[in-house]
Design a protein around this motif. Structure first.
Motif, PDB file in Angstrom:
ATOM      1  N   VAL A  24       0.860  -1.182   0.000  1.00  0.00           N
ATOM      2  CA  VAL A  24       0.000   0.000   0.000  1.00  0.00           C
ATOM      3  C   VAL A  24       0.895   1.230   0.000  1.00  0.00           C
ATOM      4  O   VAL A  24       1.789   1.356   0.841  1.00  0.00           O
ATOM      5  CB  VAL A  24      -0.921   0.012   1.239  1.00  0.00           C
ATOM      6  CG1 VAL A  24      -1.729   1.303   1.281  1.00  0.00           C
ATOM      7  CG2 VAL A  24      -1.829  -1.198   1.255  1.00  0.00           C
ATOM      8  N   TRP A  25       0.665   2.139  -0.959  1.00  0.00           N
ATOM      9  CA  TRP A  25       1.475   3.354  -1.041  1.00  0.00           C
ATOM     10  C   TRP A  25       0.860   4.387  -0.109  1.00  0.00           C
ATOM     11  O   TRP A  25      -0.039   5.126  -0.458  1.00  0.00           O
ATOM     12  CB  TRP A  25       1.512   3.884  -2.472  1.00  0.00           C
ATOM     13  CG  TRP A  25       2.533   4.971  -2.614  1.00  0.00           C
ATOM     14  CD1 TRP A  25       2.324   6.304  -2.490  1.00  0.00           C
ATOM     15  CD2 TRP A  25       3.915   4.798  -2.881  1.00  0.00           C
ATOM     16  NE1 TRP A  25       3.492   6.981  -2.670  1.00  0.00           N
ATOM     17  CE2 TRP A  25       4.500   6.074  -2.910  1.00  0.00           C
ATOM     18  CE3 TRP A  25       4.721   3.690  -3.092  1.00  0.00           C
ATOM     19  CZ2 TRP A  25       5.845   6.281  -3.147  1.00  0.00           C
ATOM     20  CZ3 TRP A  25       6.056   3.901  -3.333  1.00  0.00           C
ATOM     21  CH2 TRP A  25       6.603   5.176  -3.366  1.00  0.00           C
ATOM     22  N   GLY A  26       1.364   4.402   1.124  1.00  0.00           N
ATOM     23  CA  GLY A  26       0.860   5.346   2.111  1.00  0.00           C
ATOM     24  C   GLY A  26       1.597   5.176   3.415  1.00  0.00           C
ATOM     25  O   GLY A  26       2.512   4.357   3.548  1.00  0.00           O
ATOM     26  N   GLU A  27       1.185   5.954   4.413  1.00  0.00           N
ATOM     27  CA  GLU A  27       1.859   5.942   5.704  1.00  0.00           C
ATOM     28  C   GLU A  27       1.778   4.592   6.401  1.00  0.00           C
ATOM     29  O   GLU A  27       2.581   4.302   7.278  1.00  0.00           O
ATOM     30  CB  GLU A  27       1.288   7.042   6.598  1.00  0.00           C
ATOM     31  CG  GLU A  27       1.652   8.424   6.108  1.00  0.00           C
ATOM     32  CD  GLU A  27       1.138   9.517   7.017  1.00  0.00           C
ATOM     33  OE1 GLU A  27       0.849   9.238   8.192  1.00  0.00           O
ATOM     34  OE2 GLU A  27       1.030  10.652   6.540  1.00  0.00           O
ATOM     35  N   ILE A  28       0.836   3.764   6.004  1.00  0.00           N
ATOM     36  CA  ILE A  28       0.705   2.424   6.577  1.00  0.00           C
ATOM     37  C   ILE A  28       1.906   1.545   6.236  1.00  0.00           C
ATOM     38  O   ILE A  28       2.182   0.562   6.912  1.00  0.00           O
ATOM     39  CB  ILE A  28      -0.621   1.771   6.111  1.00  0.00           C
ATOM     40  CG1 ILE A  28      -0.933   0.530   6.919  1.00  0.00           C
ATOM     41  CG2 ILE A  28      -0.584   1.455   4.637  1.00  0.00           C
ATOM     42  CD1 ILE A  28      -2.314  -0.049   6.673  1.00  0.00           C
ATOM     43  N   SER A  29       2.640   1.907   5.176  1.00  0.00           N
ATOM     44  CA  SER A  29       3.804   1.132   4.715  1.00  0.00           C
ATOM     45  C   SER A  29       5.070   1.981   4.821  1.00  0.00           C
ATOM     46  O   SER A  29       5.467   2.645   3.861  1.00  0.00           O
ATOM     47  CB  SER A  29       3.596   0.684   3.268  1.00  0.00           C
ATOM     48  OG  SER A  29       2.407  -0.039   3.136  1.00  0.00           O
ATOM     49  N   PRO A  30       5.737   1.976   5.974  1.00  0.00           N
ATOM     50  CA  PRO A  30       6.893   2.855   6.173  1.00  0.00           C
ATOM     51  C   PRO A  30       8.102   2.527   5.302  1.00  0.00           C
ATOM     52  O   PRO A  30       8.975   3.368   5.118  1.00  0.00           O
ATOM     53  CB  PRO A  30       7.229   2.671   7.655  1.00  0.00           C
ATOM     54  CG  PRO A  30       6.673   1.331   8.010  1.00  0.00           C
ATOM     55  CD  PRO A  30       5.461   1.148   7.138  1.00  0.00           C
ATOM     56  N   ASN A  31       8.173   1.321   4.737  1.00  0.00           N
ATOM     57  CA  ASN A  31       9.313   0.936   3.890  1.00  0.00           C
ATOM     58  C   ASN A  31       9.007   1.060   2.404  1.00  0.00           C
ATOM     59  O   ASN A  31       9.773   0.572   1.582  1.00  0.00           O
ATOM     60  CB  ASN A  31       9.735  -0.501   4.206  1.00  0.00           C
ATOM     61  CG  ASN A  31      10.183  -0.649   5.638  1.00  0.00           C
ATOM     62  OD1 ASN A  31      11.082   0.046   6.081  1.00  0.00           O
ATOM     63  ND2 ASN A  31       9.549  -1.536   6.371  1.00  0.00           N
ATOM     64  N   ARG A  32       7.876   1.691   2.059  1.00  0.00           N
ATOM     65  CA  ARG A  32       7.471   1.786   0.653  1.00  0.00           C
ATOM     66  C   ARG A  32       8.576   2.370  -0.203  1.00  0.00           C
ATOM     67  O   ARG A  32       9.309   3.232   0.280  1.00  0.00           O
ATOM     68  CB  ARG A  32       6.170   2.573   0.526  1.00  0.00           C
ATOM     69  CG  ARG A  32       6.280   4.036   0.902  1.00  0.00           C
ATOM     70  CD  ARG A  32       4.893   4.699   0.877  1.00  0.00           C
ATOM     71  NE  ARG A  32       4.978   6.053   1.310  1.00  0.00           N
ATOM     72  CZ  ARG A  32       4.881   6.476   2.561  1.00  0.00           C
ATOM     73  NH1 ARG A  32       4.680   5.621   3.521  1.00  0.00           N
ATOM     74  NH2 ARG A  32       4.981   7.753   2.845  1.00  0.00           N
ATOM     75  N   PRO A  33       8.812   1.911  -1.378  1.00  0.00           N
ATOM     76  CA  PRO A  33       8.006   0.973  -2.149  1.00  0.00           C
ATOM     77  C   PRO A  33       8.259  -0.490  -1.799  1.00  0.00           C
ATOM     78  O   PRO A  33       7.735  -1.377  -2.459  1.00  0.00           O
ATOM     79  CB  PRO A  33       8.424   1.258  -3.584  1.00  0.00           C
ATOM     80  CG  PRO A  33       9.872   1.592  -3.473  1.00  0.00           C
ATOM     81  CD  PRO A  33       9.969   2.374  -2.163  1.00  0.00           C
TER      82      PRO A  33
END
Length: 70
Positions: A24-33
């Motif tokens: 998920v591209w958002g704050e929920i995924s701190p290691n994005r991408p």
């Protein structure tokens, strides 16, 4: 945009560049991408080992006696 529009918006999903898992591209995924810190470190290691690189012009300092000395 009212509150109802933001609640109905689907999150942007991208593939982890290392393993292909959805992220998920958002704050929920701190290691994005990336999907995890592990995948992030694997990618960093590939760049450090020069398994991955961005193509460019050859380094001029290595060719035919070119020097930065004046």
């Amino acid at each position: 945009m009212d509150n109802q529009d933001t609640q109905n918006t689907k999150p942007t999903i991208v593939k982890c560049p290392t393993c292909g898992n959805p992220v998920v591209w958002g704050e929920i995924s701190p290691n994005r991408p990336f999907c995890s810190k592990r995948c992030q470190l694997i990618d960093l290691g590939e760049w450090a080992e020069e398994d991955k690189r961005i193509p460019g012009a050859p380094d001029m300092s290595d060719s035919d006696g070119w020097s930065e000395e004046y």
